[in-house]
Design an enzyme around this catalytic site. Structure first.
Site, short mmCIF file in Angstrom:
data_model
loop_
_atom_site.label_atom_id
_atom_site.label_comp_id
_atom_site.label_asym_id
_atom_site.label_seq_id
_atom_site.Cartn_x
_atom_site.Cartn_y
_atom_site.Cartn_z
N TYR A 48 18.13 -9.57 -5.35
CA TYR A 48 18.45 -10.98 -5.59
C TYR A 48 17.68 -11.92 -4.65
O TYR A 48 17.64 -13.12 -4.88
CB TYR A 48 19.95 -11.25 -5.42
CG TYR A 48 20.88 -10.42 -6.25
CD1 TYR A 48 20.42 -9.66 -7.34
CD2 TYR A 48 22.24 -10.37 -5.97
CE1 TYR A 48 21.28 -8.89 -8.10
CE2 TYR A 48 23.11 -9.60 -6.73
CZ TYR A 48 22.63 -8.86 -7.78
OH TYR A 48 23.50 -8.09 -8.52
N HIS A 106 20.85 0.33 -6.06
CA HIS A 106 20.91 -0.62 -7.17
C HIS A 106 20.76 0.01 -8.56
O HIS A 106 21.34 -0.45 -9.54
CB HIS A 106 19.85 -1.71 -6.99
CG HIS A 106 20.22 -3.01 -7.64
ND1 HIS A 106 20.03 -4.23 -7.05
CD2 HIS A 106 20.77 -3.28 -8.85
CE1 HIS A 106 20.46 -5.19 -7.86
NE2 HIS A 106 20.89 -4.64 -8.96
#
Length: 267
Positions: A48, A106
């Site tokens: 992000y 992730h």
């Protein structure tokens, strides 16, 4: 707030604030606002590129660090044991904290197990309070569980009314792994807020469609991390713990399950 006890004994809020695509000063303001409203679980990730503003928002909020539960995730740049070690240190620095509450991989990477070794080491060193995975579907999940040596505390995957993945959750329950949802509102892939069935149930409970969508997952034991930059919706999303969906409500909502991903990362 309701909490769930993870497989290593630590408690995690059942509802948190997702920070995907929040950037810069505006993003930081949104995170500060979420903390002011009452959110105590913040979900970020290297991918992000906003760990820095999450850390700044926490410090700026004046809320004691131990009152906040931070989740972040290692990405492809952290593939390998030494790379993951560096990634963890970089995240600690960016977040301006001595420890991370939950650290995830992730998505499935070729060297995920090596990354996990570094995560286990960080866990032993108390730099991380819990470790887990994200987006490990099918054989990726099975292979990881069989070879990881320490069961993940959390598995964060796509889950919403159109694809709740309850069958997968049952498998995780057997493995002692807590399921967490991303895309609780489908991230625009479906017009969930105008779903007639959810509107009908929301009216019955004097709640919003968003609140019903979140309550459906929470009532099925799934952690949720909805994201919004609007304070009014932040307040709405966190006020769901007084909703008690009936068995009939749940059966009706289950009819929305399409049995397939809206994102198709790892089917």
């Amino acid at each position: 707030m309701k909490y769930v006890t993870l497989n290593n004994g630590i408690q995690m809020p059942m509802l948190g604030y997702g920070t995907w695509d929040l950037r810069g000063e505006e993003g930081k303001k949104a995170i500060v606002s979420a903390l002011e409203v009452g959110y105590r679980l913040l979900d970020t990730a290297k991918m992000y590129e906003n760990e820095d503003i999450v850390g700044q928002a926490i410090i700026g909020s004046g809320i004691p660090r131990e009152k906040i539960f931070i989740t972040t995730k290692l990405n492809a740049s952290c593939q390998g044991y030494e790379q993951a070690q560096k990634g963890i240190e970089d995240s600690l620095k960016a977040l301006q904290t001595d420890y991370i509450d939950l650290l995830l991989i992730h998505e499935p990477y070729e060297r995920s197990l090596e990354m996990y070794e570094a995560m286990k080491e960080a866990y032993q060193q108390k730099k991380v309070r819990a470790i887990g995975i994200s987006n490990f579907q099918g054989q990726y999940y099975d292979n990881f569980i069989q070879n990881c040596g320490m069961k993940p505390a959390i598995h964060q995957i796509e889950s919403h009314v159109y694809h709740p993945q309850f069958h997968f959750k049952h498998q995780m329950d057997l493995d002692g792994v807590q399921m967490e949802s991303w895309a609780s509102f489908t991230e625009g892939r479906k017009d969930i807020f105008h779903e007639p069935l959810l509107i009908e149930i929301a009216k019955k409970h004097h709640k919003s469609v968003a609140q019903i969508a979140l309550a459906y997952l929470i009532q099925n034991g799934i952690i949720v991390i909805p994201k919004t930059v609007h304070r009014k919706r932040m307040i709405e999303n966190i006020n769901v713990f007084d909703i008690e969906l009936s068995q009939d409500d749940i059966k009706q909502i289950q009819k929305l399950d399409q049995g397939q991903s809206l994102f198709h990362w790892y089917d």
